[in-house]
Design an enzyme around this catalytic site. Structure first.
Site, PDB file in Angstrom:
ATOM      1  N   HIS A   8       2.952  12.834  -1.085  1.00 32.67           N
ATOM      2  CA  HIS A   8       3.381  13.363   0.218  1.00 32.67           C
ATOM      3  C   HIS A   8       4.276  14.587   0.091  1.00 32.67           C
ATOM      4  O   HIS A   8       5.002  14.918   1.030  1.00 32.67           O
ATOM      5  CB  HIS A   8       4.074  12.256   1.036  1.00 32.67           C
ATOM      6  N   CYS A  27       8.742  33.814   6.328  1.00 31.99           N
ATOM      7  CA  CYS A  27       8.127  34.074   5.026  1.00 31.99           C
ATOM      8  C   CYS A  27       8.372  35.529   4.625  1.00 31.99           C
ATOM      9  O   CYS A  27       8.196  36.443   5.441  1.00 31.99           O
ATOM     10  CB  CYS A  27       6.619  33.802   5.138  1.00 31.99           C
ATOM     11  N   ASN A  77       8.725  -6.377  -3.011  1.00 31.71           N
ATOM     12  CA  ASN A  77       9.152  -6.030  -1.655  1.00 31.71           C
ATOM     13  C   ASN A  77       9.910  -7.237  -1.098  1.00 31.71           C
ATOM     14  O   ASN A  77       9.449  -8.361  -1.249  1.00 31.71           O
ATOM     15  CB  ASN A  77       7.894  -5.756  -0.789  1.00 31.71           C
TER      16      ASN A  77
HETATM   17  P1  OAD Z   1       8.013   2.255   5.061  1.00 33.74           P
HETATM   18  O1  OAD Z   1       9.310   2.535   5.740  1.00 33.74           O
HETATM   19  O2  OAD Z   1       6.793   2.175   5.904  1.00 33.74           O
HETATM   20  O3  OAD Z   1       8.121   0.892   4.265  1.00 33.74           O
HETATM   21  C1  OAD Z   1       9.229   0.640   3.422  1.00 33.74           C
HETATM   22  C2  OAD Z   1       8.982  -0.681   2.712  1.00 33.74           C
HETATM   23  O4  OAD Z   1      10.035  -0.886   1.805  1.00 33.74           O
HETATM   24  C3  OAD Z   1       8.930  -1.907   3.637  1.00 33.74           C
HETATM   25  O5  OAD Z   1       7.801  -2.692   3.293  1.00 33.74           O
HETATM   26  C4  OAD Z   1      10.233  -2.645   3.311  1.00 33.74           C
HETATM   27  O6  OAD Z   1      10.091  -4.065   3.439  1.00 33.74           O
HETATM   28  C5  OAD Z   1      10.445  -2.224   1.879  1.00 33.74           C
HETATM   29  N1  OAD Z   1      11.835  -2.283   1.394  1.00 33.74           N
HETATM   30  C6  OAD Z   1      12.983  -2.128   2.103  1.00 33.74           C
HETATM   31  N2  OAD Z   1      14.042  -2.219   1.282  1.00 33.74           N
HETATM   32  C7  OAD Z   1      13.559  -2.420   0.030  1.00 33.74           C
HETATM   33  C8  OAD Z   1      14.151  -2.583  -1.261  1.00 33.74           C
HETATM   34  N3  OAD Z   1      15.484  -2.547  -1.432  1.00 33.74           N
HETATM   35  N4  OAD Z   1      13.340  -2.767  -2.325  1.00 33.74           N
HETATM   36  C9  OAD Z   1      11.998  -2.798  -2.171  1.00 33.74           C
HETATM   37  N5  OAD Z   1      11.379  -2.653  -0.980  1.00 33.74           N
HETATM   38  C10 OAD Z   1      12.148  -2.455   0.101  1.00 33.74           C
HETATM   39  O7  OAD Z   1       7.850   3.334   3.892  1.00 33.74           O
HETATM   40  P2  OAD Z   1       6.520   3.792   3.137  1.00 33.74           P
HETATM   41  O8  OAD Z   1       5.608   2.640   2.932  1.00 33.74           O
HETATM   42  O9  OAD Z   1       6.943   4.572   1.963  1.00 33.74           O
HETATM   43  O10 OAD Z   1       4.962   9.571   5.173  1.00 33.74           O
HETATM   44  O11 OAD Z   1       5.888   4.750   4.207  1.00 33.74           O
HETATM   45  C11 OAD Z   1       4.730   5.466   3.918  1.00 33.74           C
HETATM   46  C12 OAD Z   1       4.782   6.817   4.544  1.00 33.74           C
HETATM   47  O12 OAD Z   1       5.036   6.697   5.949  1.00 33.74           O
HETATM   48  C13 OAD Z   1       5.921   7.702   4.056  1.00 33.74           C
HETATM   49  O13 OAD Z   1       5.625   8.373   2.853  1.00 33.74           O
HETATM   50  C14 OAD Z   1       6.081   8.654   5.189  1.00 33.74           C
HETATM   51  C15 OAD Z   1       6.000   7.693   6.348  1.00 33.74           C
HETATM   52  O14 OAD Z   1       5.603   8.242   7.561  1.00 33.74           O
HETATM   53  C16 OAD Z   1       5.129  10.846   5.477  1.00 33.74           C
HETATM   54  O15 OAD Z   1       6.196  11.303   5.815  1.00 33.74           O
HETATM   55  C17 OAD Z   1       3.874  11.642   5.347  1.00 33.74           C
END
Ligand code: OAD
Length: 262
Positions: A131, A161, A227
């Site tokens: 990303h 730019c 998770n």
């Molecule tokens: P999310 O915010 O959707 O999910 C975060 C995950 O981390 C959840 O499943 C939580 O349960 C988990 N979590 C929270 N604390 C934690 C910890 N201490 N250890 C392990 N896990 C934990 O984030 P992403 O899945 O990364 O995209 O989201 C995917 C994409 O959606 C991001 O890259 C972003 C967002 O929109 C863009 O900006 C393009």
């Protein structure tokens, strides 16, 4: 109460041993990380109930080409705020354990959806950023790379730019945009050829990144899900490690190291 929590701890320890055995038998491992791996460094996730960014802000206003076209100043200031947050953050024990794992697995590929650089700061040798990066900037029109000047960080509007006069934007992937082709191709190839996929701190809701665990499973890999909360990927997981990655991953590393001792 104590009985219940020590039961949970016991279950987690047993699952950690199973995960360590899977890793110890694998020569090709892919790790896919999401925002959760950086949560314990103080970087907010997107979808967590109390603290997630998308609970407080509108993704279509702040993370889409249409939102940038409507209000470039708002988007610029929001990304400058996020940049300052991640610059202050330090890698946590989870990032460090993954960097250590990279040196112990023959064929290790780390794929992240995160736009911070905490994996690199923890010492992970190569990281596929699906990303983009909060630390890089480019022209929205001609895509030319832009070196950020200190004064531009405080500005109300994005800089222009230096080549074509177009608006400069963070080099991150917004909703509706394509992922960096080479990073995605490498991630897909690694997912289809790994023995184990370690999925850490992602809700598994955003595609195509969320497809990678499915591809790995279809190709016969075992899946380990780290998770605190079960999400859509949990049903694919062979081993579920329910806890924060800053706690679980160092334990997993120790279990792997002791299982490899002669
Ligand atoms: P999310 O915010 O959707 O999910 C975060 C995950 O981390 C959840 O499943 C939580 O349960 C988990 N979590 C929270 N604390 C934690 C910890 N201490 N250890 C392990 N896990 C934990 O984030 P992403 O899945 O990364 O995209 O989201 C995917 C994409 O959606 C991001 O890259 C972003 C967002 O929109 C863009 O900006 C393009």
């Amino acid at each position: 109460m104590q009985g219940a929590s020590s039961g949970l701890e016991r279950r987690l320890n047993t699952a950690i041993q199973s995960a360590a055995q899977l890793l110890s038998a694998a020569s090709a491992v892919v790790c896919l990380t999401g925002a959760g791996v950086s949560a314990e460094s103080g970087v907010p996730t997107f979808r967590d109930a109390q603290t997630g960014l998308w609970r407080r802000y509108q993704p279509e206003e702040l993370a889409s080409p249409q939102g940038f076209a409507r209000n470039p100043g708002l988007v610029w200031r929001w990304y400058m705020w996020r940049l300052s947050l991640v610059e202050e953050a330090q890698p946590n024990a989870g990032h460090q354990a993954l960097a250590a794992l990279a040196h112990r697995v023959h064929d290790w590929t780390l794929v992240t959806q995160n736009v911070d650089s905490l994996h690199e700061e923890a010492g992970s040798p190569t990281v596929l950023h699906l990303h983009g990066s909060l630390m890089h900037f480019r022209c929205d029109e001609c895509h030319h790379t832009h070196e950020l000047l200190p004064a531009e960080r405080e500005a109300e509007h994005p800089p222009l730019c230096r080549l074509c006069g177009g608006l400069v934007r963070p080099d991150v992937v917004w909703f509706g945009e394509a992922l960096p082709r080479r990073a995605l191709e490498q991630a897909v190839h690694a997912a289809q050829h790994c023995h184990v996929m370690l999925v850490v701190g992602t809700s598994g809701l955003v595609y195509p990144a969320a497809q990678l665990p499915q591809l790995a499973k279809e190709a016969g890999a075992a899946l380990i899900d780290v998770n605190p909360q079960p999400g859509p990927l949990a049903r694919l997981a062979d081993v579920q490690l329910r806890g924060p990655s800053g706690k679980v991953l160092p334990h997993l590393l120790s279990a792997l190291l002791s299982s490899k001792e002669p």
